[in-house]
Design a protein around this motif. Structure first.
Motif, PDB file in Angstrom:
ATOM      1  N   ASN A   5       0.840  -1.188   0.000  1.00 50.94           N
ATOM      2  CA  ASN A   5       0.000   0.000   0.000  1.00 50.94           C
ATOM      3  C   ASN A   5       0.878   1.240   0.000  1.00 50.94           C
ATOM      4  O   ASN A   5       1.885   1.297   0.713  1.00 50.94           O
ATOM      5  CB  ASN A   5      -0.904   0.030   1.236  1.00 50.94           C
ATOM      6  N   VAL A   6       0.503   2.215  -0.812  1.00 52.96           N
ATOM      7  CA  VAL A   6       1.147   3.519  -0.804  1.00 52.96           C
ATOM      8  C   VAL A   6       0.056   4.576  -0.752  1.00 52.96           C
ATOM      9  O   VAL A   6      -1.073   4.328  -1.171  1.00 52.96           O
ATOM     10  CB  VAL A   6       2.070   3.747  -2.034  1.00 52.96           C
ATOM     11  N   THR A   7       0.394   5.736  -0.261  1.00 55.70           N
ATOM     12  CA  THR A   7      -0.539   6.846  -0.217  1.00 55.70           C
ATOM     13  C   THR A   7      -0.160   7.815  -1.324  1.00 55.70           C
ATOM     14  O   THR A   7       0.956   8.341  -1.342  1.00 55.70           O
ATOM     15  CB  THR A   7      -0.509   7.542   1.154  1.00 55.70           C
ATOM     16  N   VAL A   8      -1.073   7.996  -2.248  1.00 63.48           N
ATOM     17  CA  VAL A   8      -0.853   8.871  -3.399  1.00 63.48           C
ATOM     18  C   VAL A   8      -1.843  10.025  -3.303  1.00 63.48           C
ATOM     19  O   VAL A   8      -3.057   9.802  -3.338  1.00 63.48           O
ATOM     20  CB  VAL A   8      -1.042   8.093  -4.726  1.00 63.48           C
ATOM     21  N   ALA A   9      -1.311  11.229  -3.150  1.00 58.95           N
ATOM     22  CA  ALA A   9      -2.142  12.434  -3.021  1.00 58.95           C
ATOM     23  C   ALA A   9      -3.190  12.263  -1.920  1.00 58.95           C
ATOM     24  O   ALA A   9      -4.355  12.600  -2.083  1.00 58.95           O
ATOM     25  CB  ALA A   9      -2.800  12.770  -4.362  1.00 58.95           C
ATOM     26  N   ARG A  11      -4.507   9.544  -0.775  1.00 57.90           N
ATOM     27  CA  ARG A  11      -5.385   8.373  -0.897  1.00 57.90           C
ATOM     28  C   ARG A  11      -4.555   7.106  -0.917  1.00 57.90           C
ATOM     29  O   ARG A  11      -3.572   7.002  -1.655  1.00 57.90           O
ATOM     30  CB  ARG A  11      -6.198   8.462  -2.189  1.00 57.90           C
ATOM     31  N   ARG A  12      -4.974   6.148  -0.128  1.00 58.04           N
ATOM     32  CA  ARG A  12      -4.258   4.870  -0.056  1.00 58.04           C
ATOM     33  C   ARG A  12      -4.621   4.008  -1.265  1.00 58.04           C
ATOM     34  O   ARG A  12      -5.784   3.890  -1.631  1.00 58.04           O
ATOM     35  CB  ARG A  12      -4.626   4.156   1.225  1.00 58.04           C
ATOM     36  N   THR A  13      -3.587   3.434  -1.875  1.00 57.40           N
ATOM     37  CA  THR A  13      -3.798   2.551  -3.016  1.00 57.40           C
ATOM     38  C   THR A  13      -2.822   1.389  -2.925  1.00 57.40           C
ATOM     39  O   THR A  13      -1.808   1.474  -2.236  1.00 57.40           O
ATOM     40  CB  THR A  13      -3.647   3.304  -4.361  1.00 57.40           C
ATOM     41  N   SER A  14      -3.136   0.315  -3.597  1.00 54.71           N
ATOM     42  CA  SER A  14      -2.289  -0.874  -3.581  1.00 54.71           C
ATOM     43  C   SER A  14      -1.596  -1.019  -4.926  1.00 54.71           C
ATOM     44  O   SER A  14      -2.217  -0.824  -5.975  1.00 54.71           O
ATOM     45  CB  SER A  14      -3.157  -2.107  -3.301  1.00 54.71           C
ATOM     46  N   LEU A  15      -0.311  -1.339  -4.881  1.00 54.81           N
ATOM     47  CA  LEU A  15       0.473  -1.570  -6.086  1.00 54.81           C
ATOM     48  C   LEU A  15       1.091  -2.960  -6.026  1.00 54.81           C
ATOM     49  O   LEU A  15       1.553  -3.382  -4.964  1.00 54.81           O
ATOM     50  CB  LEU A  15       1.600  -0.540  -6.210  1.00 54.81           C
ATOM     51  N   ARG A  16       1.108  -3.650  -7.144  1.00 54.87           N
ATOM     52  CA  ARG A  16       1.759  -4.971  -7.238  1.00 54.87           C
ATOM     53  C   ARG A  16       2.902  -4.866  -8.227  1.00 54.87           C
ATOM     54  O   ARG A  16       2.690  -4.555  -9.407  1.00 54.87           O
ATOM     55  CB  ARG A  16       0.770  -6.028  -7.720  1.00 54.87           C
ATOM     56  N   MET A  52      -1.360   3.289 -12.498  1.00 54.46           N
ATOM     57  CA  MET A  52      -0.352   3.773 -11.557  1.00 54.46           C
ATOM     58  C   MET A  52       0.900   2.899 -11.580  1.00 54.46           C
ATOM     59  O   MET A  52       2.018   3.400 -11.608  1.00 54.46           O
ATOM     60  CB  MET A  52      -0.948   3.831 -10.138  1.00 54.46           C
ATOM     61  N   THR A  53       0.716   1.590 -11.595  1.00 51.98           N
ATOM     62  CA  THR A  53       1.865   0.688 -11.606  1.00 51.98           C
ATOM     63  C   THR A  53       2.673   0.866 -12.880  1.00 51.98           C
ATOM     64  O   THR A  53       3.908   0.936 -12.834  1.00 51.98           O
ATOM     65  CB  THR A  53       1.406  -0.777 -11.463  1.00 51.98           C
ATOM     66  N   ALA A  54       2.007   0.954 -14.016  1.00 49.06           N
ATOM     67  CA  ALA A  54       2.713   1.150 -15.287  1.00 49.06           C
ATOM     68  C   ALA A  54       3.433   2.496 -15.291  1.00 49.06           C
ATOM     69  O   ALA A  54       4.578   2.591 -15.764  1.00 49.06           O
ATOM     70  CB  ALA A  54       1.752   1.053 -16.456  1.00 49.06           C
TER      71      ALA A  54
END
Length: 85
Positions: A5-9, A11-16, A52-54
């Motif tokens: 999980n990272v917080t972007v602006a 907002r928490r989001t999940s990246l793989r 986001m991941t790309a």
């Protein structure tokens, strides 16, 4: 693949991503004097149509390719043969 999980602006989001990509992301953030979250927020602001991941993968590729230019190598001191005398 590792999910984090990272917080972007704000907002928490999940990246793989692969472990090597997480390592590269942390290295780039550290070199820029940013937290992982702030670095990802900066990427998100310029991501365009990418996921986001790309966007992170593309940004990291560009980041380290820029460092691999002749000027980048000179700044980093790469390519110098050191004498063992």
């Amino acid at each position: 693949m590792i999910a984090r999980n990272v917080t972007v602006a704000g907002r928490r989001t999940s990246l793989r991503m692969e472990p090597e990509m997480w390592d590269a992301l942390q290295e780039a953030a550290t070199r820029e004097g940013l937290s992982l979250h702030d670095f990802c927020t900066g990427v998100a602001k310029r991501r365009g149509a990418y996921s986001m991941t790309a966007a992170i993968r593309v940004h990291l590729l560009s980041y380290f390719r820029d460092a691999a230019t002749e000027a980048g190598h000179k700044t980093a001191g790469h390519g110098k043969i050191k004498s063992r005398r």
